[in-house]
Design a protein around this motif. Sequence first.
Motif, PDB file in Angstrom:
ATOM      1  N   THR A 158       0.875  -1.278   0.008  1.00 11.95           N
ATOM      2  CA  THR A 158       0.011   0.069  -0.068  1.00 11.95           C
ATOM      3  C   THR A 158       0.718   1.442   0.077  1.00 11.95           C
ATOM      4  N   GLN A 159       1.974   1.253   0.732  1.00 11.76           N
ATOM      5  CA  GLN A 159       2.678   2.372   0.720  1.00 11.76           C
ATOM      6  C   GLN A 159       3.636   2.598  -0.572  1.00 11.76           C
ATOM      7  N   ASP A 160       4.001   1.569  -1.007  1.00  8.24           N
ATOM      8  CA  ASP A 160       4.753   1.659  -2.442  1.00  8.24           C
ATOM      9  C   ASP A 160       3.895   2.204  -3.520  1.00  8.24           C
ATOM     10  N   CYS A 161       2.473   1.909  -3.419  1.00 10.10           N
ATOM     11  CA  CYS A 161       1.384   2.261  -4.418  1.00 10.10           C
ATOM     12  C   CYS A 161       1.244   4.022  -4.465  1.00 10.10           C
ATOM     13  N   ARG A 162       1.574   4.324  -3.247  1.00  9.11           N
ATOM     14  CA  ARG A 162       1.387   6.054  -3.039  1.00  9.11           C
ATOM     15  C   ARG A 162       2.569   6.511  -4.040  1.00  9.11           C
ATOM     16  N   LYS A 163       3.544   5.958  -4.120  1.00 10.99           N
ATOM     17  CA  LYS A 163       5.013   6.672  -4.638  1.00 10.99           C
ATOM     18  C   LYS A 163       5.113   6.186  -6.069  1.00 10.99           C
ATOM     19  N   LEU A 164       4.233   5.105  -6.652  1.00 14.94           N
ATOM     20  CA  LEU A 164       4.617   4.660  -7.972  1.00 14.94           C
ATOM     21  C   LEU A 164       4.194   5.530  -8.913  1.00 14.94           C
ATOM     22  N   ASP A 165       4.638   5.312 -10.162  1.00 17.77           N
ATOM     23  CA  ASP A 165       4.100   6.362 -11.145  1.00 17.77           C
ATOM     24  C   ASP A 165       3.075   5.550 -11.761  1.00 17.77           C
ATOM     25  N   PRO A 166       2.072   6.264 -12.659  1.00 19.96           N
ATOM     26  CA  PRO A 166       1.098   5.822 -12.950  1.00 19.96           C
ATOM     27  C   PRO A 166       0.815   4.772 -13.755  1.00 19.96           C
ATOM     28  N   ASN A 167       1.982   4.396 -14.483  1.00 16.88           N
ATOM     29  CA  ASN A 167       2.064   3.083 -15.267  1.00 16.88           C
ATOM     30  C   ASN A 167       2.378   1.748 -14.581  1.00 16.88           C
ATOM     31  N   GLY A 168       2.887   2.224 -13.254  1.00 18.75           N
ATOM     32  CA  GLY A 168       3.314   0.933 -12.579  1.00 18.75           C
ATOM     33  C   GLY A 168       2.239  -0.058 -12.169  1.00 18.75           C
ATOM     34  N   ILE A 169       2.604  -1.517 -12.196  1.00 21.78           N
ATOM     35  CA  ILE A 169       1.438  -2.427 -11.785  1.00 21.78           C
ATOM     36  C   ILE A 169       1.376  -2.517 -10.548  1.00 21.78           C
ATOM     37  N   VAL A 170       0.034  -2.713  -9.955  1.00 24.02           N
ATOM     38  CA  VAL A 170      -0.197  -2.740  -8.504  1.00 24.02           C
ATOM     39  C   VAL A 170      -0.780  -4.243  -8.006  1.00 24.02           C
ATOM     40  N   VAL A 171      -1.457  -4.457  -8.984  1.00 30.43           N
ATOM     41  CA  VAL A 171      -2.116  -5.959  -8.881  1.00 30.43           C
ATOM     42  C   VAL A 171      -1.784  -6.824 -10.186  1.00 30.43           C
ATOM     43  N   LEU A 172      -1.373  -8.018  -9.817  1.00 29.94           N
ATOM     44  CA  LEU A 172      -1.194  -8.842 -10.981  1.00 29.94           C
ATOM     45  C   LEU A 172      -2.538  -9.675 -11.265  1.00 29.94           C
ATOM     46  N   HIS A 173      -3.211  -9.854 -12.417  1.00 26.83           N
ATOM     47  CA  HIS A 173      -4.183 -10.288 -12.967  1.00 26.83           C
ATOM     48  C   HIS A 173      -4.327 -11.875 -12.802  1.00 26.83           C
ATOM     49  N   GLN A 174      -5.219 -12.465 -11.915  1.00 23.88           N
ATOM     50  CA  GLN A 174      -5.327 -13.969 -11.967  1.00 23.88           C
ATOM     51  C   GLN A 174      -6.614 -14.336 -12.526  1.00 23.88           C
ATOM     52  N   ALA A 175      -7.968 -13.631 -12.505  1.00 21.15           N
ATOM     53  CA  ALA A 175      -8.797 -13.858 -12.928  1.00 21.15           C
ATOM     54  C   ALA A 175      -9.943 -12.709 -12.779  1.00 21.15           C
ATOM     55  N   ASP A 176     -10.969 -12.710 -13.802  1.00 21.55           N
ATOM     56  CA  ASP A 176     -11.973 -11.753 -13.719  1.00 21.55           C
ATOM     57  C   ASP A 176     -13.367 -12.212 -14.443  1.00 21.55           C
ATOM     58  N   ILE A 177     -14.127 -11.442 -14.244  1.00 23.59           N
ATOM     59  CA  ILE A 177     -15.643 -11.770 -14.607  1.00 23.59           C
ATOM     60  C   ILE A 177     -15.783 -12.026 -16.192  1.00 23.59           C
ATOM     61  N   GLY A 178     -14.689 -11.309 -16.888  1.00 12.13           N
ATOM     62  CA  GLY A 178     -14.952 -11.483 -18.468  1.00 12.13           C
ATOM     63  C   GLY A 178     -14.496 -12.836 -18.879  1.00 12.13           C
ATOM     64  N   GLU A 179     -13.865 -13.551 -18.003  1.00 10.06           N
ATOM     65  CA  GLU A 179     -13.829 -14.979 -18.475  1.00 10.06           C
ATOM     66  C   GLU A 179     -14.671 -15.925 -18.723  1.00 10.06           C
ATOM     67  N   TYR A 180     -16.036 -15.447 -18.201  1.00 11.74           N
ATOM     68  CA  TYR A 180     -17.135 -16.274 -18.327  1.00 11.74           C
ATOM     69  C   TYR A 180     -17.591 -16.169 -19.666  1.00 11.74           C
ATOM     70  N   LEU A 181     -17.013 -14.931 -20.534  1.00 12.74           N
ATOM     71  CA  LEU A 181     -17.260 -14.690 -22.145  1.00 12.74           C
ATOM     72  C   LEU A 181     -16.240 -15.433 -22.862  1.00 12.74           C
ATOM     73  N   ARG A 182     -14.829 -15.111 -22.179  1.00 11.68           N
ATOM     74  CA  ARG A 182     -13.827 -15.638 -22.927  1.00 11.68           C
ATOM     75  C   ARG A 182     -13.586 -17.110 -22.972  1.00 11.68           C
ATOM     76  N   ASP A 183     -13.776 -17.705 -21.812  1.00 10.35           N
ATOM     77  CA  ASP A 183     -13.656 -18.999 -21.469  1.00 10.35           C
ATOM     78  C   ASP A 183     -14.960 -19.750 -21.203  1.00 10.35           C
ATOM     79  N   GLU A 184     -15.920 -19.534 -22.100  1.00  4.41           N
ATOM     80  CA  GLU A 184     -17.328 -20.043 -21.659  1.00  4.41           C
ATOM     81  C   GLU A 184     -17.196 -21.680 -21.733  1.00  4.41           C
ATOM     82  N   ASP A 185     -16.358 -22.117 -22.965  1.00  6.22           N
ATOM     83  CA  ASP A 185     -16.352 -23.572 -23.222  1.00  6.22           C
ATOM     84  C   ASP A 185     -15.640 -24.394 -22.200  1.00  6.22           C
TER      85      ASP A 185
END
Length: 187
Positions: A158-185
């Motif tokens: 949380t502390q590093d997020c405040r100092k980070l530049d706007p293009n820095g990665i904060v959370v690495l993606h694992q799953a999202d609700i868009g997978e219901y459409l992308r991986d429905e099979d």
Amino acid sequence: MRPLDENETTVVFEKIFKFVGNNLKNMVENPSHEGPEPEPGRYCFRLQKSRVYYVSESLVKRATNISRKSLVSIGTCIGKYTHAGSFHLTIMSLNLLAANAKHKVWLKPTSEMSFLYGNHVLKGGLGRVTDSIVPGDGVVVFSMSDVPLGFGIAAKSTQDCRKLDPNGIVVLHQADIGEYLRDEDEL
């Protein structure tokens, strides 16, 4: 369908604990009001064809009438074991994780679509962040209107997020609700 053995239970609980912390106890001891019994039952974890399900005990009792080959799904699929033996949480566990989440991140409306297409969360897209996030913690991602969108792993504290530049990665993606459409099979 069978109960998880000791090693499988340990692996599943460690993965879930990463996201919910001590709220794991609430998930396990959550009373179930499903079924004809007047007394509330409990929820349990069951393994069926390398997928782990979070299901009420009354539903498990009723499912014993169905053969293993015919049983497609039961309860909520929270994850699956890969061929290599590692356990991965699936997007279907999002409701359980969101209700018991220890660490949360809220996205600005402009970056929600980027996350739903499978991209990591950048600092410029953050709306709010809970305190005391450490790199490697499990994080549930919400929209600003508190709709759960997915989950991932914190890349910065949380502390590093405040100092980070706007293009820095904060959370690495694992799953999202868009997978219901992308991986429905596959789901």
